[in-house]
Design a protein around this motif. Structure first.
Motif, PDB file in Angstrom:
ATOM      1  N   ARG A 198       0.864  -1.181   0.000  1.00 58.16           N
ATOM      2  CA  ARG A 198       0.000   0.000   0.000  1.00 58.16           C
ATOM      3  C   ARG A 198       0.900   1.230   0.000  1.00 58.16           C
ATOM      4  N   THR A 199       0.584   2.154  -0.888  1.00 56.41           N
ATOM      5  CA  THR A 199       1.251   3.455  -0.897  1.00 56.41           C
ATOM      6  C   THR A 199       0.151   4.514  -0.858  1.00 56.41           C
ATOM      7  N   ASP A 200       0.527   5.777  -0.988  1.00 57.87           N
ATOM      8  CA  ASP A 200      -0.466   6.844  -1.011  1.00 57.87           C
ATOM      9  C   ASP A 200      -1.379   6.750  -2.226  1.00 57.87           C
ATOM     10  N   LEU A 201      -0.926   6.075  -3.290  1.00 58.15           N
ATOM     11  CA  LEU A 201      -1.699   6.033  -4.535  1.00 58.15           C
ATOM     12  C   LEU A 201      -1.969   4.637  -5.067  1.00 58.15           C
ATOM     13  N   THR A 202      -1.458   3.594  -4.405  1.00 56.44           N
ATOM     14  CA  THR A 202      -1.628   2.233  -4.931  1.00 56.44           C
ATOM     15  C   THR A 202      -2.032   1.258  -3.820  1.00 56.44           C
ATOM     16  N   LEU A 203      -2.616   0.155  -4.261  1.00 55.28           N
ATOM     17  CA  LEU A 203      -2.934  -0.935  -3.350  1.00 55.28           C
ATOM     18  C   LEU A 203      -2.797  -2.235  -4.124  1.00 55.28           C
ATOM     19  N   SER A 204      -2.106  -3.200  -3.532  1.00 58.79           N
ATOM     20  CA  SER A 204      -1.949  -4.526  -4.106  1.00 58.79           C
ATOM     21  C   SER A 204      -2.418  -5.551  -3.081  1.00 58.79           C
ATOM     22  N   LEU A 205      -3.356  -6.422  -3.497  1.00 56.93           N
ATOM     23  CA  LEU A 205      -3.933  -7.424  -2.614  1.00 56.93           C
ATOM     24  C   LEU A 205      -3.775  -8.814  -3.218  1.00 56.93           C
ATOM     25  N   ARG A 206      -3.735  -9.813  -2.349  1.00 57.09           N
ATOM     26  CA  ARG A 206      -3.718 -11.210  -2.776  1.00 57.09           C
ATOM     27  C   ARG A 206      -4.864 -11.929  -2.087  1.00 57.09           C
ATOM     28  N   LEU A 207      -5.705 -12.575  -2.894  1.00 60.35           N
ATOM     29  CA  LEU A 207      -6.797 -13.393  -2.376  1.00 60.35           C
ATOM     30  C   LEU A 207      -6.435 -14.844  -2.675  1.00 60.35           C
ATOM     31  N   THR A 208      -6.099 -15.586  -1.639  1.00 64.53           N
ATOM     32  CA  THR A 208      -5.631 -16.956  -1.818  1.00 64.53           C
ATOM     33  C   THR A 208      -6.802 -17.908  -1.977  1.00 64.53           C
ATOM     34  N   ILE A 209      -6.676 -18.774  -2.979  1.00 64.82           N
ATOM     35  CA  ILE A 209      -7.660 -19.821  -3.242  1.00 64.82           C
ATOM     36  C   ILE A 209      -7.158 -21.137  -2.662  1.00 64.82           C
ATOM     37  N   ARG A 210      -5.937 -21.467  -2.956  1.00 66.73           N
ATOM     38  CA  ARG A 210      -5.226 -22.615  -2.383  1.00 66.73           C
ATOM     39  C   ARG A 210      -3.745 -22.289  -2.522  1.00 66.73           C
ATOM     40  N   PRO A 211      -2.861 -23.035  -1.832  1.00 65.62           N
ATOM     41  CA  PRO A 211      -1.436 -22.766  -2.020  1.00 65.62           C
ATOM     42  C   PRO A 211      -1.096 -22.813  -3.515  1.00 65.62           C
ATOM     43  N   GLU A 212      -0.370 -21.824  -3.951  1.00 67.46           N
ATOM     44  CA  GLU A 212       0.070 -21.709  -5.355  1.00 67.46           C
ATOM     45  C   GLU A 212      -1.034 -21.287  -6.330  1.00 67.46           C
ATOM     46  N   LEU A 213      -2.235 -20.946  -5.845  1.00 62.12           N
ATOM     47  CA  LEU A 213      -3.288 -20.427  -6.718  1.00 62.12           C
ATOM     48  C   LEU A 213      -3.974 -19.264  -6.001  1.00 62.12           C
ATOM     49  N   PHE A 214      -3.907 -18.083  -6.628  1.00 60.24           N
ATOM     50  CA  PHE A 214      -4.456 -16.898  -5.977  1.00 60.24           C
ATOM     51  C   PHE A 214      -4.848 -15.854  -7.019  1.00 60.24           C
ATOM     52  N   VAL A 215      -5.629 -14.886  -6.556  1.00 59.50           N
ATOM     53  CA  VAL A 215      -5.978 -13.726  -7.368  1.00 59.50           C
ATOM     54  C   VAL A 215      -5.162 -12.554  -6.844  1.00 59.50           C
ATOM     55  N   GLN A 216      -4.480 -11.880  -7.755  1.00 57.12           N
ATOM     56  CA  GLN A 216      -3.734 -10.671  -7.436  1.00 57.12           C
ATOM     57  C   GLN A 216      -4.550  -9.496  -7.947  1.00 57.12           C
TER      58      GLN A 216
END
Length: 118
Positions: free
Chosen positions: A29-47
């Motif tokens: 997280r910065t003043d202008l950005t956000l990066s999230l990870r939603l984990t489905i299972r180990p080694e499979l996720f939504v960025q």
């Protein structure tokens, strides 16, 4: 305009309502950005990544270290990285609507079931 707060709230909603999302992690997280990870299972996720200044929004389904599907908005234009060929850019004129992360996760759900990724 869709903000970092909007993305974070939508990700929390997904964690509580989308059956295959196991965990949520704030990667950066910065003043202008956000990066999230939603984990489905180990080694499979939504960025998910949002850049507020540019209005860029990136969603990727990642397996291991490579994107296997994605939808992005750059410069106000949406495009798709298809499951069969994630390096390609195909126009996506309809976009993802007012809750883009949840819309993306609905498409991910279809892929998970269709390709037996769980």
């Amino acid at each position: 305009m869709y903000s970092r707060t909007d993305l974070h709230l939508e990700a929390r909603e997904a964690l509580n309502t989308v059956w295959f999302v196991r965990s949520l992690e704030e990667m950066e997280r910065t003043d202008l950005t956000l990066s999230l990870r939603l984990t489905i299972r180990p080694e499979l996720f939504v960025q998910a990544f949002l850049g507020e200044r540019s209005g860029s929004l990136y969603f990727a389904l990642v397996e291991g270290r490579r994107r296997i599907f994605g939808i992005d908005r750059e410069g106000g234009e949406w495009h798709l990285h298809p499951f069969d060929s994630p390096g390609e850019h195909e126009p996506l004129s309809e976009g993802l609507g007012p809750k883009p992360l949840l819309s993306f996760l609905a498409k991910v759900e279809d892929l998970l079931l269709q390709h037996e990724l769980l």
